[in-house]
Design a protein around this motif. Structure first.
Motif, PDB file in Angstrom:
ATOM      1  N   VAL A 144      -4.282 103.990 -15.529  1.00 24.95           N
ATOM      2  CA  VAL A 144      -3.794 103.245 -16.506  1.00 24.95           C
ATOM      3  C   VAL A 144      -3.911 101.749 -16.123  1.00 24.95           C
ATOM      4  CG1 VAL A 144      -1.434 102.505 -17.719  1.00 24.95           C
ATOM      5  CG2 VAL A 144      -1.999 104.975 -16.913  1.00 24.95           C
ATOM      6  N   VAL A 145      -4.548 100.946 -16.957  1.00 28.04           N
ATOM      7  CA  VAL A 145      -4.765  99.666 -16.545  1.00 28.04           C
ATOM      8  C   VAL A 145      -4.438  98.655 -17.520  1.00 28.04           C
ATOM      9  CG1 VAL A 145      -6.740  99.989 -15.221  1.00 28.04           C
ATOM     10  CG2 VAL A 145      -7.060  99.825 -17.635  1.00 28.04           C
ATOM     11  N   GLU A 146      -4.193  97.256 -17.232  1.00 30.05           N
ATOM     12  CA  GLU A 146      -3.768  96.480 -18.338  1.00 30.05           C
ATOM     13  C   GLU A 146      -4.679  95.875 -19.056  1.00 30.05           C
ATOM     14  OE1 GLU A 146      -1.166  92.077 -18.465  1.00 30.05           O
ATOM     15  OE2 GLU A 146      -2.045  92.845 -16.682  1.00 30.05           O
ATOM     16  N   ASP A 147      -5.716  95.616 -18.743  1.00 30.92           N
ATOM     17  CA  ASP A 147      -6.856  95.025 -19.672  1.00 30.92           C
ATOM     18  C   ASP A 147      -8.316  95.177 -19.024  1.00 30.92           C
ATOM     19  OD1 ASP A 147      -6.920  93.272 -17.449  1.00 30.92           O
ATOM     20  OD2 ASP A 147      -6.102  91.522 -18.244  1.00 30.92           O
ATOM     21  N   GLU A 148      -9.405  94.925 -19.828  1.00 28.43           N
ATOM     22  CA  GLU A 148     -10.824  95.007 -19.359  1.00 28.43           C
ATOM     23  C   GLU A 148     -10.962  94.361 -17.953  1.00 28.43           C
ATOM     24  OE1 GLU A 148     -14.297  97.075 -20.316  1.00 28.43           O
ATOM     25  OE2 GLU A 148     -12.366  96.967 -21.517  1.00 28.43           O
ATOM     26  N   HIS A 149     -10.348  93.278 -17.732  1.00 28.40           N
ATOM     27  CA  HIS A 149     -10.566  92.748 -16.249  1.00 28.40           C
ATOM     28  C   HIS A 149     -10.107  93.650 -15.161  1.00 28.40           C
ATOM     29  CE1 HIS A 149     -10.653  89.386 -13.184  1.00 28.40           C
ATOM     30  NE2 HIS A 149      -9.336  89.785 -13.059  1.00 28.40           N
ATOM     31  N   GLU A 150      -8.792  94.051 -15.193  1.00 27.80           N
ATOM     32  CA  GLU A 150      -8.438  95.011 -14.197  1.00 27.80           C
ATOM     33  C   GLU A 150      -9.260  96.096 -14.337  1.00 27.80           C
ATOM     34  OE1 GLU A 150      -4.218  97.003 -12.695  1.00 27.80           O
ATOM     35  OE2 GLU A 150      -4.712  96.611 -14.933  1.00 27.80           O
ATOM     36  N   LYS A 151      -9.676  96.866 -15.234  1.00 27.54           N
ATOM     37  CA  LYS A 151     -10.627  97.987 -15.405  1.00 27.54           C
ATOM     38  C   LYS A 151     -11.928  97.677 -14.429  1.00 27.54           C
ATOM     39  CE  LYS A 151     -13.628 100.528 -18.405  1.00 27.54           C
ATOM     40  NZ  LYS A 151     -13.879 100.934 -20.016  1.00 27.54           N
ATOM     41  N   ASN A 152     -12.818  96.671 -14.811  1.00 26.48           N
ATOM     42  CA  ASN A 152     -13.933  96.109 -14.019  1.00 26.48           C
ATOM     43  C   ASN A 152     -13.638  95.938 -12.571  1.00 26.48           C
ATOM     44  OD1 ASN A 152     -15.441  96.315 -16.467  1.00 26.48           O
ATOM     45  ND2 ASN A 152     -15.053  94.401 -17.029  1.00 26.48           N
ATOM     46  N   ARG A 153     -12.570  95.442 -12.406  1.00 23.04           N
ATOM     47  CA  ARG A 153     -12.228  95.202 -10.996  1.00 23.04           C
ATOM     48  C   ARG A 153     -12.161  96.550 -10.189  1.00 23.04           C
ATOM     49  NH1 ARG A 153      -7.828  95.876  -7.646  1.00 23.04           N
ATOM     50  NH2 ARG A 153      -6.501  96.206  -9.359  1.00 23.04           N
ATOM     51  N   ILE A 154     -11.380  97.595 -10.886  1.00 21.73           N
ATOM     52  CA  ILE A 154     -11.228  98.803 -10.238  1.00 21.73           C
ATOM     53  C   ILE A 154     -12.666  99.509 -10.131  1.00 21.73           C
ATOM     54  CG2 ILE A 154     -10.091 101.093 -10.736  1.00 21.73           C
ATOM     55  CD1 ILE A 154      -7.463  99.653 -11.645  1.00 21.73           C
TER      56      ILE A 154
END
Length: 94
Positions: A50-60
């Protein structure tokens, strides 16, 4: 001894899990002791992060802990808790 017992329980749970839902955990380098457990034990799980946004998804995604084909992302930004839970269970039931 207490910490070793707790790690043992965590490893056992991860090794036997079909799904791993990660909610509110950033998978960052400050927690590599936990990351090592996830990477080593949850290799066969379907992982839902569960992520906040696309930026967090890409970081993970950059950490490459899990097989990419076994990872799904649920975005929580702007959604209520019920909607997030429904999305998680939709992934689990499919």
């Amino acid at each position: 001894p207490y910490q070793i017992k707790e790690y043992h329980k965590a490893i056992e749970s991860l090794e036997n899990a079909n799904f791993l839902v990660i909610l509110g955990y950033g998978l960052n380098e400050d927690d590599n002791h936990v990351n090592a457990l996830l990477k080593g034990c949850a290799v066969n799980c379907t992982v839902i992060i569960v992520v906040e946004d696309e930026h967090e998804k890409n970081r993970i995604k950059g950490y490459r802990f899990f097989k990419p084909e076994k990872v799904s992302y649920v975005y929580f930004s702007g959604k209520n808790n019920q909607t997030i839970i429904e999305e998680i269970f939709t992934i689990i039931n499919n």
